[in-house]
Design a protein around this motif. Sequence first.
Motif, PDB file in Angstrom:
ATOM      1  N   ARG A   1     -10.137 -18.107  88.144  1.00  0.00           N
ATOM      2  CA  ARG A   1     -11.010 -17.333  87.269  1.00  0.00           C
ATOM      3  C   ARG A   1     -12.458 -17.449  87.711  1.00  0.00           C
ATOM      4  NH1 ARG A   1     -10.472 -20.056  82.849  1.00  0.00           N
ATOM      5  NH2 ARG A   1      -8.389 -19.248  82.460  1.00  0.00           N
ATOM      6  N   TRP A   2     -12.888 -18.683  88.045  1.00  0.00           N
ATOM      7  CA  TRP A   2     -14.256 -18.864  88.523  1.00  0.00           C
ATOM      8  C   TRP A   2     -14.460 -18.172  89.852  1.00  0.00           C
ATOM      9  CZ3 TRP A   2     -18.335 -20.039  85.904  1.00  0.00           C
ATOM     10  CH2 TRP A   2     -18.219 -20.814  84.742  1.00  0.00           C
TER      11      TRP A   2
ATOM     12  N   TRP B   1     -13.075  -6.938  91.563  1.00  0.00           N
ATOM     13  CA  TRP B   1     -12.751  -7.208  90.163  1.00  0.00           C
ATOM     14  C   TRP B   1     -11.276  -7.005  89.872  1.00  0.00           C
ATOM     15  CZ3 TRP B   1     -14.383  -9.610  86.080  1.00  0.00           C
ATOM     16  CH2 TRP B   1     -13.867  -9.272  84.832  1.00  0.00           C
TER      17      TRP B   1
ATOM     18  N   ARG C   1     -12.988 -15.438  90.871  1.00  0.00           N
ATOM     19  CA  ARG C   1     -13.135 -14.008  90.626  1.00  0.00           C
ATOM     20  C   ARG C   1     -14.509 -13.689  90.067  1.00  0.00           C
ATOM     21  NH1 ARG C   1      -8.919 -10.970  86.762  1.00  0.00           N
ATOM     22  NH2 ARG C   1      -9.981 -12.249  85.194  1.00  0.00           N
ATOM     23  N   ARG C   2     -15.011 -14.539  89.181  1.00  0.00           N
ATOM     24  CA  ARG C   2     -16.361 -14.323  88.658  1.00  0.00           C
ATOM     25  C   ARG C   2     -17.400 -14.435  89.760  1.00  0.00           C
ATOM     26  NH1 ARG C   2     -16.375 -17.818  82.993  1.00  0.00           N
ATOM     27  NH2 ARG C   2     -14.827 -16.556  81.887  1.00  0.00           N
TER      28      ARG C   2
END
Length: 285
Positions: free
Chosen positions: A42-43, A25, A45-46
């Motif tokens: 961002r995706w 994270w 990391r998610r």
Amino acid sequence: MTLLVPAVAGAMIVAGLLGVVWGLWLSPVATGRPRRGRTLRRWSRRARLAVGVGLVAGVVVAIVSGWLIAVVVVPLAVAGLPALVSAPPAAARIERLEAMEEWTRSLSGILTVGAGLEQALIATLRSAPEPIRPEVSRLVARLRARWSTAEALRLFADELDDPTGDLVAGNLLLAARRRGPGVAAVLESLAESVAADVRARRQVEADRAKPRATARWVTVITVCALTVLAMSGSYVAPYKTPIGQVVLAVLLGVYVAVLVWMRRMAAGDAIPRFLGASVAKEQVR
């Protein structure tokens, strides 16, 4: 005392996995890339966070139920099931279509009062709808920088990246070449055509949402049933054996394949574009 050692070992494993999730994270994200790159990071990391949380949950399920396959299945389910049962980003595409319709009507109204094409395009920046405002802003910036109108409109179509955007840009290209009367009427008719396209796409998406909702509820019920059966009872005891784990993996794989098949059927085929640099490259090939 006999239960203390396994409990401490399980707690240490969970704590270590939580540390891995925390590290994923807090992983640094580079800056200065285009907006699409930031979205992909961002995706990413998610997805890593989802896999980490799923790994913790899978270890807990494996310890409690004895299903060792849960260490692999649960992380994949946590990361992949939301994407399979969620609706595709059709709402954003429809909003962009509505924005193109509104922008085309605005441009038609400005042309009606006698403004030139370039002046009318620049004037639409003030009232440009938010979904396509960045593309309109770059179009206006190129026109103000004395780019040729045809080249600016072709790049505008590439940035919109939509067949309806190609239709709008194509009509504007014809207007830029001929410079004759009637452009406003053509754009008004084009706006009506886009509005009809928006209504049709909304109806199609409403029809596609029904099987997606059914698949979503069936998946939720299946996951809840498997969780309850794994935690209690001897009904699923054969699945704890090595052969049972293989059979369970095959059944779950078939279920996921069915979900992927349903999603592809509901997505439909994309309408091909006819304008822009990407189309020119395909024609060269």
